[in-house]
Enzyme design. Structure first.
Site, PDB file in Angstrom:
ATOM      1  N   LYS A  50      64.971  57.378   2.429  1.00  0.00           N
ATOM      2  CA  LYS A  50      65.401  55.993   2.188  1.00  0.00           C
ATOM      3  C   LYS A  50      64.743  55.042   3.167  1.00  0.00           C
ATOM      4  O   LYS A  50      64.807  55.247   4.382  1.00  0.00           O
ATOM      5  CB  LYS A  50      66.935  55.906   2.333  1.00  0.00           C
ATOM      6  CG  LYS A  50      67.521  54.507   2.154  1.00  0.00           C
ATOM      7  CD  LYS A  50      67.513  54.051   0.708  1.00  0.00           C
ATOM      8  CE  LYS A  50      67.928  52.594   0.554  1.00  0.00           C
ATOM      9  NZ  LYS A  50      69.340  52.404   0.363  1.00  0.00           N
ATOM     10  N   HIS A  83      72.782  56.683  -6.229  1.00  0.00           N
ATOM     11  CA  HIS A  83      72.842  55.863  -4.991  1.00  0.00           C
ATOM     12  C   HIS A  83      74.314  55.744  -4.598  1.00  0.00           C
ATOM     13  O   HIS A  83      75.068  54.990  -5.209  1.00  0.00           O
ATOM     14  CB  HIS A  83      72.248  54.470  -5.243  1.00  0.00           C
ATOM     15  CG  HIS A  83      72.224  53.593  -4.027  1.00  0.00           C
ATOM     16  ND1 HIS A  83      71.088  52.920  -3.633  1.00  0.00           N
ATOM     17  CD2 HIS A  83      73.172  53.266  -3.110  1.00  0.00           C
ATOM     18  CE1 HIS A  83      71.348  52.217  -2.544  1.00  0.00           C
ATOM     19  NE2 HIS A  83      72.622  52.400  -2.207  1.00  0.00           N
ATOM     20  N   HIS A 136      69.298  49.432  -6.397  1.00  0.00           N
ATOM     21  CA  HIS A 136      70.203  48.329  -6.759  1.00  0.00           C
ATOM     22  C   HIS A 136      69.454  47.036  -7.084  1.00  0.00           C
ATOM     23  O   HIS A 136      69.631  46.016  -6.437  1.00  0.00           O
ATOM     24  CB  HIS A 136      71.279  48.083  -5.702  1.00  0.00           C
ATOM     25  CG  HIS A 136      70.834  48.225  -4.266  1.00  0.00           C
ATOM     26  ND1 HIS A 136      69.715  47.635  -3.772  1.00  0.00           N
ATOM     27  CD2 HIS A 136      71.396  48.891  -3.232  1.00  0.00           C
ATOM     28  CE1 HIS A 136      69.588  47.929  -2.497  1.00  0.00           C
ATOM     29  NE2 HIS A 136      70.588  48.699  -2.137  1.00  0.00           N
ATOM     30  N   HIS A 186      65.426  49.972  -0.179  1.00  0.00           N
ATOM     31  CA  HIS A 186      66.273  48.771  -0.175  1.00  0.00           C
ATOM     32  C   HIS A 186      65.312  47.595  -0.277  1.00  0.00           C
ATOM     33  O   HIS A 186      64.666  47.234   0.709  1.00  0.00           O
ATOM     34  CB  HIS A 186      67.136  48.691   1.094  1.00  0.00           C
ATOM     35  CG  HIS A 186      68.069  47.518   1.054  1.00  0.00           C
ATOM     36  ND1 HIS A 186      69.420  47.646   0.835  1.00  0.00           N
ATOM     37  CD2 HIS A 186      67.831  46.186   1.120  1.00  0.00           C
ATOM     38  CE1 HIS A 186      69.973  46.442   0.794  1.00  0.00           C
ATOM     39  NE2 HIS A 186      69.021  45.542   0.973  1.00  0.00           N
ATOM     40  N   HIS A 199      77.257  55.782  -1.215  1.00  0.00           N
ATOM     41  CA  HIS A 199      77.645  55.818   0.205  1.00  0.00           C
ATOM     42  C   HIS A 199      78.972  56.554   0.319  1.00  0.00           C
ATOM     43  O   HIS A 199      79.967  56.123  -0.267  1.00  0.00           O
ATOM     44  CB  HIS A 199      77.812  54.397   0.747  1.00  0.00           C
ATOM     45  CG  HIS A 199      76.558  53.595   0.676  1.00  0.00           C
ATOM     46  ND1 HIS A 199      75.636  53.546   1.698  1.00  0.00           N
ATOM     47  CD2 HIS A 199      76.056  52.823  -0.319  1.00  0.00           C
ATOM     48  CE1 HIS A 199      74.619  52.776   1.345  1.00  0.00           C
ATOM     49  NE2 HIS A 199      74.849  52.320   0.124  1.00  0.00           N
ATOM     50  N   ASP A 246      75.850  52.475  -5.920  1.00  0.00           N
ATOM     51  CA  ASP A 246      75.907  51.804  -4.614  1.00  0.00           C
ATOM     52  C   ASP A 246      77.364  51.620  -4.196  1.00  0.00           C
ATOM     53  O   ASP A 246      77.690  50.675  -3.473  1.00  0.00           O
ATOM     54  CB  ASP A 246      75.157  50.464  -4.643  1.00  0.00           C
ATOM     55  CG  ASP A 246      74.935  49.901  -3.245  1.00  0.00           C
ATOM     56  OD1 ASP A 246      74.968  50.676  -2.272  1.00  0.00           O
ATOM     57  OD2 ASP A 246      74.756  48.671  -3.142  1.00  0.00           O
TER      58      ASP A 246
HETATM   59  C1  NCD Z   1      75.803  49.183   1.695  1.00  0.00           C
HETATM   60  C2  NCD Z   1      76.722  49.786   2.759  1.00  0.00           C
HETATM   61  O1  NCD Z   1      77.804  49.244   2.988  1.00  0.00           O
HETATM   62  O2  NCD Z   1      76.358  50.812   3.353  1.00  0.00           O
HETATM   63  N1  NCD Z   1      76.271  47.853   1.399  1.00  0.00           N
HETATM   64  C3  NCD Z   1      76.041  47.146   0.281  1.00  0.00           C
HETATM   65  O3  NCD Z   1      76.420  45.986   0.221  1.00  0.00           O
HETATM   66  N2  NCD Z   1      75.432  47.678  -0.743  1.00  0.00           N
HETATM   67  C4  NCD Z   1      74.381  49.214   2.157  1.00  0.00           C
HETATM   68  C5  NCD Z   1      73.382  48.907   1.086  1.00  0.00           C
HETATM   69  O4  NCD Z   1      73.197  49.692   0.158  1.00  0.00           O
HETATM   70  O5  NCD Z   1      72.729  47.857   1.163  1.00  0.00           O
HETATM   71 ZN    ZN Z   2      73.604  51.158  -0.918  1.00  0.00          ZN
END
Ligand code: NCD
Ligand code: ZN
Length: 346
Positions: A99, A13, A174, A136, A15, A247
């Site tokens: 997702k 996971h 998460h 999520h 970003h 995450d």
């Molecule tokens: C994530 C993001 O910033 O894209 N933020 C977070 O707090 N984890 C989005 C997510 O996974 O909820």
């Molecule tokens: Zn995330």
């Protein structure tokens, strides 16, 4: 133990963002991880197979050629996603998961799902394909207290969905509560959960007691200490239902340090040091490889990585920079609040 060699980890996971931010953060993941499930919540989101191919190419363009890193792409589920498009993206080897963001639940989730009934045909097709749905797991209902949103989601959305489509393979992303851990542990082979690095370190006091700490704010928000302990127990147990999804979610400091700051914690640079610390303290270093490198591929029906990494426990604390610089300003790196002694040997 002061040396530990494990299979090269994966991040289930992650970003990576886009543009300048992508270029600034990608190699913090590529340095240590073989593969990562790439979250599709860009603006606009990654909705079609073509979007995923284009984003994958932009990612690969930024990877340091010295690193062997494969981005595993996902699609962002919308109420207009077509089952046929998902099927062809899977058959073409473009995507590894879809997702589900409940609309309004988190960063860039506005295009997410309001009415689950509208996506049932896609979810049924995914069940037939064996394609995992990454969830999520929070309701977005403003009436529900933010600390209860995961538990309420499990009761009112996740469990009914699983009864409706038992074959659907789901990753509760998460996970932050003992409710979520218990649900996954007892939920059979078609459900698993990712656990982040930061939720093993912080509880809600770290965010709110003695001053507000925006760099510890993420979604799902960290819960009370008993939940953090349940996450540590799950991660270090050796139970293959639980695996690493950092995450890692970089935001510019300017977007976090403001009157309405963004949710997300940037953990890619020091995640493996942090995890080795937690597993060492719990006397569970023998389960680290399972969590970082074996349970995830098993759930995704992919081979484990052949390459290995070695972690070394130093005498002096390992110092990480406080932030990564980007063309648009700094991104603060997670401060786990305790000295770290384990480092990845280079
Ligand atoms: C994530 C993001 O910033 O894209 N933020 C977070 O707090 N984890 C989005 C997510 O996974 O909820
Ligand atoms: Zn995330």
């Amino acid at each position: 133990m002061t040396r530990l060699t494990i299979r090269r980890p994966d991040d289930w996971h992650l970003h990576l963002r886009d543009g300048a931010l992508l270029g600034a953060v990608i190699n913090d993941s590529a340095r240590h991880f073989g593969r990562a499930i790439i979250m599709p919540n860009l603006v606009p989101p990654v909705i079609t197979g073509d979007d995923a191919v284009a984003y994958r190419d932009r990612i690969l363009d930024c990877v340091d050629p010295n690193y062997d890193f494969t981005p595993l792409m996902t699609l962002y589920l919308t109420e207009t996603t077509k089952a046929d498009d998902v099927t062809s993206a899977v058959k073409a080897g473009i995507i590894y998961a879809v997702k589900l963001y409940p609309a309004g639940a988190t960063t860039n989730s506005a295009s997410g799902v309001r009415d689950l009934d509208k996506v049932l045909p896609v979810l049924e097709t995914m069940a037939d394909l064996g394609l995992p749905l990454c969830v999520h797991g929070e309701v977005a209902d403003p009436q529900v207290d933010i600390f209860d949103r995961e538990a309420v989601f499990i009761q009112t959305v996740l469990d009914p969905l699983r009864r409706r489509i038992p074959k659907l393979r789901i990753v509760l992303e998460h996970v932050t509560t003992s409710d979520g851990v218990d649900y996954v542990r007892t939920g059979g082979a078609n459900i698993a959960a990712t656990i982040t690095t930061h939720h093993l370190f912080i509880n809600r006091n770290h965010i709110l007691a003695g001053g507000i700490r925006p760099h510890y704010y993420c979604l799902p928000v960290a819960k009370r200490e008993s939940h953090r302990r349940a996450l540590i127990a799950a991660a270090t147990s050796g139970d293959s239902s639980f695996f690493l999804g950092t995450d890692s979610a970089p935001h510019l400091d300017s977007a976090k340090l403001t009157s309405c700051g963004c949710a997300g914690i940037y953990t890619s640079p020091n995640t493996l040091s942090c995890l080795a610390h937690v597993f060492d303290v719990e006397d569970a270093l023998h389960h680290l490889e399972g969590f970082t490198s074996v349970h995830g591929p098993k759930f995704y029906c992919l081979p484990v990585n052949k390459a290995q990494i070695t972690l070394v426990k130093k005498i002096e604390p390992v110092i990480y920079p406080q932030s990564r610089n980007t063309d648009e300003g700094p991104v603060t790196i997670f401060d786990c609040g305790t000295p770290l002694y384990w480092a990845v040997e280079v």
